[in-house]
Design an enzyme around this catalytic site. Structure first.
Site, PDB file in Angstrom:
ATOM      1  N   MET A 160       0.855  -1.202   0.000  1.00  0.00           N
ATOM      2  CA  MET A 160       0.000   0.000   0.000  1.00  0.00           C
ATOM      3  C   MET A 160       0.884   1.242   0.000  1.00  0.00           C
ATOM      4  SD  MET A 160      -3.083  -1.060   2.567  1.00  0.00           S
ATOM      5  CE  MET A 160      -1.950  -1.675   3.802  1.00  0.00           C
ATOM      6  N   ALA A 161       0.479   2.203  -0.793  1.00  0.00           N
ATOM      7  CA  ALA A 161       1.228   3.441  -0.942  1.00  0.00           C
ATOM      8  C   ALA A 161       1.167   4.265   0.352  1.00  0.00           C
ATOM      9  CB  ALA A 161       0.624   4.251  -2.101  1.00  0.00           C
ATOM     10  N   SER A 205       5.391  -1.023  -0.934  1.00  0.00           N
ATOM     11  CA  SER A 205       4.906  -0.469  -2.200  1.00  0.00           C
ATOM     12  C   SER A 205       5.990   0.369  -2.869  1.00  0.00           C
ATOM     13  CB  SER A 205       3.684   0.419  -1.936  1.00  0.00           C
ATOM     14  OG  SER A 205       3.383   1.217  -3.074  1.00  0.00           O
ATOM     15  N   TYR A 262       5.132  -1.051  -9.926  1.00  0.00           N
ATOM     16  CA  TYR A 262       4.279  -0.796 -11.092  1.00  0.00           C
ATOM     17  C   TYR A 262       5.198  -0.620 -12.283  1.00  0.00           C
ATOM     18  CZ  TYR A 262       0.130   0.149  -8.231  1.00  0.00           C
ATOM     19  OH  TYR A 262      -0.923   0.037  -7.399  1.00  0.00           O
ATOM     20  N   THR A 311       2.623  -5.466  -9.999  1.00  0.00           N
ATOM     21  CA  THR A 311       1.163  -5.325 -10.033  1.00  0.00           C
ATOM     22  C   THR A 311       0.717  -5.122 -11.468  1.00  0.00           C
ATOM     23  OG1 THR A 311       1.170  -4.441  -7.807  1.00  0.00           O
ATOM     24  CG2 THR A 311      -0.781  -3.969  -9.139  1.00  0.00           C
ATOM     25  N   LYS A 315       0.832  -9.684  -9.322  1.00  0.00           N
ATOM     26  CA  LYS A 315      -0.326  -9.359  -8.481  1.00  0.00           C
ATOM     27  C   LYS A 315      -1.446  -8.752  -9.314  1.00  0.00           C
ATOM     28  CE  LYS A 315      -1.688  -6.341  -4.610  1.00  0.00           C
ATOM     29  NZ  LYS A 315      -2.231  -5.084  -5.139  1.00  0.00           N
ATOM     30  N   SER A 361      -6.267 -11.095  -6.992  1.00  0.00           N
ATOM     31  CA  SER A 361      -6.581  -9.806  -6.371  1.00  0.00           C
ATOM     32  C   SER A 361      -7.322  -8.935  -7.361  1.00  0.00           C
ATOM     33  CB  SER A 361      -5.260  -9.099  -5.991  1.00  0.00           C
ATOM     34  OG  SER A 361      -5.475  -7.749  -5.614  1.00  0.00           O
ATOM     35  N   HIS A 386      -7.340  -5.755  -6.409  1.00  0.00           N
ATOM     36  CA  HIS A 386      -6.766  -4.498  -5.923  1.00  0.00           C
ATOM     37  C   HIS A 386      -7.683  -3.857  -4.872  1.00  0.00           C
ATOM     38  CE1 HIS A 386      -3.462  -1.643  -7.426  1.00  0.00           C
ATOM     39  NE2 HIS A 386      -3.991  -0.968  -6.420  1.00  0.00           N
ATOM     40  N   ARG A 427     -10.298  -1.416  -6.199  1.00  0.00           N
ATOM     41  CA  ARG A 427      -9.829  -0.065  -6.513  1.00  0.00           C
ATOM     42  C   ARG A 427      -9.446   0.099  -7.976  1.00  0.00           C
ATOM     43  NH1 ARG A 427      -8.123   2.368  -1.681  1.00  0.00           N
ATOM     44  NH2 ARG A 427      -6.293   3.409  -2.531  1.00  0.00           N
ATOM     45  N   ASP A 465      -5.678 -11.707  -2.027  1.00  0.00           N
ATOM     46  CA  ASP A 465      -6.044 -10.564  -1.178  1.00  0.00           C
ATOM     47  C   ASP A 465      -7.384  -9.996  -1.591  1.00  0.00           C
ATOM     48  OD1 ASP A 465      -5.938  -8.418  -3.087  1.00  0.00           O
ATOM     49  OD2 ASP A 465      -3.892  -7.888  -2.552  1.00  0.00           O
ATOM     50  N   GLY A 499     -10.510  -7.937   0.999  1.00  0.00           N
ATOM     51  CA  GLY A 499     -11.660  -8.079   1.881  1.00  0.00           C
ATOM     52  C   GLY A 499     -11.503  -9.052   3.029  1.00  0.00           C
ATOM     53  N   VAL A 500     -10.300  -9.520   3.288  1.00  0.00           N
ATOM     54  CA  VAL A 500     -10.099 -10.427   4.437  1.00  0.00           C
ATOM     55  C   VAL A 500     -10.226  -9.598   5.720  1.00  0.00           C
ATOM     56  CG1 VAL A 500      -8.450 -11.921   5.636  1.00  0.00           C
ATOM     57  CG2 VAL A 500      -8.634 -12.003   3.131  1.00  0.00           C
ATOM     58  N   GLY A 517      -4.851  -5.590   3.453  1.00  0.00           N
ATOM     59  CA  GLY A 517      -4.513  -4.221   3.124  1.00  0.00           C
ATOM     60  C   GLY A 517      -5.033  -3.242   4.163  1.00  0.00           C
TER      61      GLY A 517
END
Ligand code: FMN
Ligand code: 7N5
Length: 360
Positions: free
Chosen positions: A79-80, A107, A130, A156, A233, A255, A257, A260, A288, A290-291, A311
């Site tokens: 995560m940024a 990230s 990225y 990603t 990812k 994932s 994301h 997002r 990943d 919603g866990v 996340g």
């Protein structure tokens, strides 16, 4: 305030400490947020199938992944800008992950240098990338990561550009000038330079700086420049998981994301079985999205994930109480998973196969 007993209580307390635009950036999703909602709801489509009269005195949560041992099948998703929610930033989160025996994924948009994060960390680290138009920057980052002791790169692949996120557009969201993507400083203009009324600076920056032309053929350019394994990812189909394995990926992360990127994309939990059927015998599959409790993690493991990444909950914990808050989130998730293992008569992670869940 009382100690949170669930990740949702961490959300409540952590989000309350954030400026509204940061809360929206972190909590929000793309477009109409259909995928954000559907990815959470997907967990309700499965229930656990407990076994009884099993010796569960010594549940074993440990797992090996790409040569790394983890005390629990849990990782912190990349995560940024962790300093958006706490001045101690990624260093605090990496310490928390180490304390929980969890993996930490830094990230490419980290707000502290990857070397400083490594110096603070007490557990295994991976670096997320990225694909930037200035691709030489990726080779430099890969070199630095290798030198600093990172053990894998996670590319990603669901973000040819950052999606239109309506909350960020409404807030004209930009990253405050004192919080910077320090690992990219020399290579790219600041995100803040793209700030303007009525747009998301993050989206505008990505349209300029991410390479939308990248295809499978380009992966070799990156793998030939590093000794680190490359994890992809953002895979949501069996076809792409197979292509990933064929192109030398060491693992894939199922994932969307966190809802997002592509809105209306399939929930990761629904995509997971076809992907594990296709490639889990060749490369590990991570998950990943919603866990939010141990049972959620158990359902993803049952559908074939080797580990789950979390996340937003980690940022809620970080916002609550820095390192200790993030560590408490990861410990809670770990302890809940341990309880699921004990009470469902499945004391080993290998006991979580398809028969551990039933679709409702
Ligand atoms: C605030 C925020 C920043 C993120 N930044 C990145 C990033 O820099 N790179 C990336 O690959 N994914 C990023 N993600 C996506 C996460 O890695 C992960 O896929 C998603 O958050 C998982 O869903 P969860 O938040 O429901 O656990 C970000 C997510 C959030 C919430
Ligand atoms: C700053 C680049 C985008 C970070 C990201 O991937 C996200 O916000 O989901």
């Amino acid at each position: 305030m009382s100690q949170p007993l669930t990740l949702e209580e961490f959300e409540h307390q952590g989000s309350a400490r954030m400026p509204p635009d940061v809360r929206d950036y972190i909590g929000g999703g793309a477009g109409r947020e259909q995928t954000l909602a559907a990815s959470r709801a997907a967990f309700d489509r499965f229930a656990l199938r407990p076994r009884v009269l099993v010796d569960v005195r010594a549940p074993d949560l440990s797992v090996r992944l790409l040569g790394t041992s983890l005390a629990a099948p849990i990782g912190v998703a990349p995560m940024a800008f962790h300093r958006l929610v706490h001045p101690d930033g990624e260093q605090a989160t990496a310490r928390a992950a180490g304390a929980a025996g969890a993996l930490f994924v830094t990230s490419i948009f980290a707000s502290q240098s990857l070397e400083d994060i490594a110096a603070a960390a007490s557990g295994p680290l991976w670096l997320q990338l990225y694909w930037l138009r200035r691709r030489e920057a990726l080779a430099d980052l890969a070199q630095r990561a290798e030198a600093a002791g990172y053990r894998a790169l996670m590319l990603t692949v669901d973000a040819a550009r950052v999606a239109r996120r309506l909350r960020d557009v409404r807030n004209s969201f930009s990253v405050p000038p004192h919080i910077r993507a320090v690992n990219l400083d020399a290579a790219l203009p600041e995100i803040a330079a793209y700030g303007a009324a009525g747009i998301s600076a993050i989206e505008a920056h990505s349209r300029d700086q991410f390479d939308a032309a990248v295809t499978w053929r380009d992966l070799e350019w990156l793998t030939s420049r590093t000794r680190l394994p490359l994890v992809l990812k953002g895979v949501l189909t069996a076809q792409d998981a197979l292509l990933a394995a064929e192109h030398g990926a060491a693992a894939v992360v199922v994932s969307n994301h966190g809802g997002r990127q592509l809105d209306a994309a399939v929930p990761g939990l629904i995509a997971l079985p076809e992907i594990t059927d296709a490639v889990a015998h060749r490369i590990p599959v991570l998950f990943d999205g919603g866990v939010r409790c141990g049972a959620d993690a158990a359902k993803a493991l049952a559908l074939g994930a080797r580990i789950v990444l979390v996340g937003r909950p980690v940022l809620w914990g970080l916002a609550c109480a820095g390192r200790d808050g993030a560590a408490a989130v990861l410990k809670l998730l770990r302890d809940e998973l341990e309880e699921v293992m004990v009470l469902s008569g499945r004391p080993k992670l290998a006991d979580f196969g398809r028969d551990a869940v039933v679709e409702l």
